[in-house]
Design a protein around this motif. Structure first.
Motif, PDB file in Angstrom:
ATOM      1  N   GLY A 125       0.820  -1.210   0.000  1.00  0.00           N
ATOM      2  CA  GLY A 125       0.000   0.000   0.000  1.00  0.00           C
ATOM      3  C   GLY A 125       0.849   1.253   0.000  1.00  0.00           C
ATOM      4  N   ARG A 126       1.946   1.226   0.757  1.00  0.00           N
ATOM      5  CA  ARG A 126       2.853   2.389   0.803  1.00  0.00           C
ATOM      6  C   ARG A 126       3.584   2.569  -0.522  1.00  0.00           C
ATOM      7  NH1 ARG A 126       6.506   0.837   5.308  1.00  0.00           N
ATOM      8  NH2 ARG A 126       5.255  -1.036   5.679  1.00  0.00           N
ATOM      9  N   LEU A 127       3.937   1.460  -1.162  1.00  0.00           N
ATOM     10  CA  LEU A 127       4.562   1.553  -2.491  1.00  0.00           C
ATOM     11  C   LEU A 127       3.619   2.248  -3.473  1.00  0.00           C
ATOM     12  CD1 LEU A 127       6.276  -1.932  -3.105  1.00  0.00           C
ATOM     13  CD2 LEU A 127       7.412   0.278  -2.877  1.00  0.00           C
ATOM     14  N   GLN A 128       2.345   1.903  -3.394  1.00  0.00           N
ATOM     15  CA  GLN A 128       1.384   2.510  -4.309  1.00  0.00           C
ATOM     16  C   GLN A 128       1.232   4.001  -4.045  1.00  0.00           C
ATOM     17  OE1 GLN A 128       0.070   0.942  -6.925  1.00  0.00           O
ATOM     18  NE2 GLN A 128      -0.795   2.912  -7.547  1.00  0.00           N
ATOM     19  N   LEU A 129       1.322   4.414  -2.794  1.00  0.00           N
ATOM     20  CA  LEU A 129       1.266   5.845  -2.476  1.00  0.00           C
ATOM     21  C   LEU A 129       2.383   6.596  -3.187  1.00  0.00           C
ATOM     22  CD1 LEU A 129       0.504   6.027   1.376  1.00  0.00           C
ATOM     23  CD2 LEU A 129      -1.027   6.638  -0.504  1.00  0.00           C
ATOM     24  N   ILE A 130       3.600   6.052  -3.144  1.00  0.00           N
ATOM     25  CA  ILE A 130       4.742   6.706  -3.792  1.00  0.00           C
ATOM     26  C   ILE A 130       4.521   6.776  -5.297  1.00  0.00           C
ATOM     27  CG2 ILE A 130       7.222   6.540  -4.279  1.00  0.00           C
ATOM     28  CD1 ILE A 130       6.556   7.486  -1.469  1.00  0.00           C
ATOM     29  N   HIS A 131       3.961   5.723  -5.870  1.00  0.00           N
ATOM     30  CA  HIS A 131       3.686   5.720  -7.308  1.00  0.00           C
ATOM     31  C   HIS A 131       2.694   6.825  -7.666  1.00  0.00           C
ATOM     32  CE1 HIS A 131       2.136   4.203 -11.210  1.00  0.00           C
ATOM     33  NE2 HIS A 131       3.359   3.748 -11.340  1.00  0.00           N
ATOM     34  N   PHE A 132       1.652   6.985  -6.881  1.00  0.00           N
ATOM     35  CA  PHE A 132       0.675   8.044  -7.120  1.00  0.00           C
ATOM     36  C   PHE A 132       1.337   9.418  -7.020  1.00  0.00           C
ATOM     37  CE2 PHE A 132      -2.929   5.133  -5.602  1.00  0.00           C
ATOM     38  CZ  PHE A 132      -3.370   4.901  -6.896  1.00  0.00           C
ATOM     39  N   LEU A 133       2.164   9.622  -6.011  1.00  0.00           N
ATOM     40  CA  LEU A 133       2.794  10.927  -5.804  1.00  0.00           C
ATOM     41  C   LEU A 133       3.710  11.290  -6.958  1.00  0.00           C
ATOM     42  CD1 LEU A 133       3.615  10.808  -1.966  1.00  0.00           C
ATOM     43  CD2 LEU A 133       1.673  11.886  -3.119  1.00  0.00           C
ATOM     44  N   PHE A 134       4.464  10.328  -7.462  1.00  0.00           N
ATOM     45  CA  PHE A 134       5.308  10.579  -8.624  1.00  0.00           C
ATOM     46  C   PHE A 134       4.453  10.947  -9.839  1.00  0.00           C
ATOM     47  CE2 PHE A 134       9.266   8.532  -6.938  1.00  0.00           C
ATOM     48  CZ  PHE A 134      10.132   9.530  -7.331  1.00  0.00           C
ATOM     49  N   GLY A 135       3.351  10.236 -10.016  1.00  0.00           N
ATOM     50  CA  GLY A 135       2.477  10.509 -11.150  1.00  0.00           C
ATOM     51  C   GLY A 135       1.930  11.919 -11.125  1.00  0.00           C
ATOM     52  N   ILE A 136       1.541  12.385  -9.941  1.00  0.00           N
ATOM     53  CA  ILE A 136       1.010  13.739  -9.788  1.00  0.00           C
ATOM     54  C   ILE A 136       2.111  14.773 -10.043  1.00  0.00           C
ATOM     55  CG2 ILE A 136       0.104  15.391  -8.104  1.00  0.00           C
ATOM     56  CD1 ILE A 136      -1.347  12.871  -6.866  1.00  0.00           C
ATOM     57  N   ALA A 137       3.275  14.556  -9.452  1.00  0.00           N
ATOM     58  CA  ALA A 137       4.380  15.507  -9.608  1.00  0.00           C
ATOM     59  C   ALA A 137       4.852  15.598 -11.052  1.00  0.00           C
ATOM     60  CB  ALA A 137       5.543  15.115  -8.706  1.00  0.00           C
ATOM     61  N   ALA A 138       4.764  14.474 -11.780  1.00  0.00           N
ATOM     62  CA  ALA A 138       5.245  14.431 -13.166  1.00  0.00           C
ATOM     63  C   ALA A 138       4.172  14.807 -14.171  1.00  0.00           C
ATOM     64  CB  ALA A 138       5.779  13.040 -13.488  1.00  0.00           C
ATOM     65  N   SER A 139       2.981  15.137 -13.710  1.00  0.00           N
ATOM     66  CA  SER A 139       1.865  15.385 -14.618  1.00  0.00           C
ATOM     67  C   SER A 139       2.046  16.648 -15.452  1.00  0.00           C
ATOM     68  CB  SER A 139       0.554  15.474 -13.833  1.00  0.00           C
ATOM     69  OG  SER A 139       0.581  16.548 -12.914  1.00  0.00           O
ATOM     70  N   ASP A 140       2.922  17.560 -15.019  1.00  0.00           N
ATOM     71  CA  ASP A 140       3.178  18.769 -15.811  1.00  0.00           C
ATOM     72  C   ASP A 140       4.455  18.619 -16.643  1.00  0.00           C
ATOM     73  OD1 ASP A 140       4.892  18.774 -13.695  1.00  0.00           O
ATOM     74  OD2 ASP A 140       4.482  20.831 -13.050  1.00  0.00           O
ATOM     75  N   SER A 141       4.832  17.359 -16.900  1.00  0.00           N
ATOM     76  CA  SER A 141       5.959  16.994 -17.773  1.00  0.00           C
ATOM     77  C   SER A 141       7.331  17.195 -17.146  1.00  0.00           C
ATOM     78  CB  SER A 141       5.895  17.766 -19.102  1.00  0.00           C
ATOM     79  OG  SER A 141       4.684  17.474 -19.770  1.00  0.00           O
ATOM     80  N   GLU A 142       7.386  17.705 -15.962  1.00  0.00           N
ATOM     81  CA  GLU A 142       8.658  17.805 -15.251  1.00  0.00           C
ATOM     82  C   GLU A 142       8.390  17.825 -13.754  1.00  0.00           C
ATOM     83  OE1 GLU A 142      10.840  21.427 -15.637  1.00  0.00           O
ATOM     84  OE2 GLU A 142       9.039  22.650 -15.825  1.00  0.00           O
ATOM     85  N   ILE A 143       9.366  17.355 -13.004  1.00  0.00           N
ATOM     86  CA  ILE A 143       9.229  17.356 -11.551  1.00  0.00           C
ATOM     87  C   ILE A 143      10.168  18.411 -10.973  1.00  0.00           C
ATOM     88  CG2 ILE A 143       9.537  16.024  -9.428  1.00  0.00           C
ATOM     89  CD1 ILE A 143       8.718  13.562 -10.834  1.00  0.00           C
ATOM     90  N   HIS A 144       9.587  19.326 -10.239  1.00  0.00           N
ATOM     91  CA  HIS A 144      10.379  20.373  -9.602  1.00  0.00           C
ATOM     92  C   HIS A 144      11.296  19.737  -8.564  1.00  0.00           C
ATOM     93  CE1 HIS A 144      11.299  23.943  -7.160  1.00  0.00           C
ATOM     94  NE2 HIS A 144      10.936  24.659  -8.214  1.00  0.00           N
ATOM     95  N   PRO A 145      12.542  20.231  -8.436  1.00  0.00           N
ATOM     96  CA  PRO A 145      13.476  19.662  -7.449  1.00  0.00           C
ATOM     97  C   PRO A 145      12.897  19.598  -6.040  1.00  0.00           C
ATOM     98  CG  PRO A 145      14.637  21.145  -8.917  1.00  0.00           C
ATOM     99  CD  PRO A 145      13.183  21.278  -9.258  1.00  0.00           C
TER     100      PRO A 145
END
Length: 241
Positions: A125-145
């Motif tokens: 379940g915690r692994l899936q949380l991290i996957h969701f967070l990456f997806g949201i952060a990367a949704s604007d085509s780049e992840i801010h530092p």
């Protein structure tokens, strides 16, 4: 009503730092009669993670990530909205954003929130949380530092291994040798090591691992499983396995 559905299904998240946030959000948005009772954890019904515990924990962490770079992008909100729309319908998406909007105004004690989640939620379940967070952060085509730094901090405090963090990061931020990163390998790995790693990762990221969280989360978890298969197929094609 989506809010009452969440409120009635929350368990361990009604205690600790997440409970304080739940008490504020649910008390103001959904007319819970006694906000202090929610904050005190009186409503806690058990230690097993329910789908609603999971969703509220996700929204709390999402709110922290959205604020990490000091601005909330429309593309990020659209990603969150689409996730809830696909899995819970238009009304579910609308009310999830209402909760998120209120959470983004709060000071999220990220470390304490993560430790509470770690104590009550299993590893898949915690692994899936991290996957969701990456997806949201990367949704604007780049992840801010700052977003990347916060997600890394969240991952550490959720007890996610460095190898698993790198694997999930590679699924959503493709780079050279991303397929090997997904399978937690180096390019010099033998063919047998590749096959063994694939079998291991296929088990680790199988959607059934989060089936107890409901069909919606299980369906969303299938994205990780697909990436593992995609990585293996790419390496197999290169090596002619």
């Amino acid at each position: 009503m989506f809010g009452k559905w969440i409120g009635s299904g929350l368990g361990w998240t009604l205690g600790g730092p997440i409970g304080a946030l739940a008490g504020f959000v649910l008390g103001t948005l959904f007319d819970l009669s006694d906000k202090s009772e929610v904050n005190s954890g009186t409503f806690v019904t058990g230690t097993q993670t329910t789908p609603n515990d999971y969703l509220f924990s996700l929204l709390v962490l999402v709110s922290a990530v959205l604020n990490a770079d000091g601005k909330i992008m429309k593309s990020e909100l659209n990603y969150v909205k689409e996730f809830f729309r696909v899995n819970f319908g238009d009304e579910g998406a609308k009310n999830a954003l209402r909760i998120l909007q209120d959470l983004t105004k709060q000071n999220i004690p990220v470390t304490d929130v993560c430790l509470q989640i770690k104590n009550y939620m299993d590893y898949p379940g915690r692994l899936q949380l991290i996957h969701f967070l990456f997806g949201i952060a990367a949704s604007d085509s780049e992840i801010h530092p700052d977003e990347l730094k916060l997600i890394r901090h969240i991952s550490i405090n959720l007890g996610i291994s460095s190898a698993d963090y790198t694997s999930i990061e590679a699924m959503l931020i493709p780079k050279t040798d991303w397929a090997y990163d997904v399978l937690e390998l180096v390019p010099t790995a033998t063919d047998e090591e590749v096959k063994k790693a694939y079998r291991k990762m296929a088990v680790k990221y199988h959607p059934d691992k989060v089936s107890y969280l409901g069909e919606e989360i299980q369906q969303a978890a299938n994205e990780k499983f697909k990436k593992v298969n995609e990585a293996y197929q790419l390496i197999s094609k290169e090596r002619k396995l």
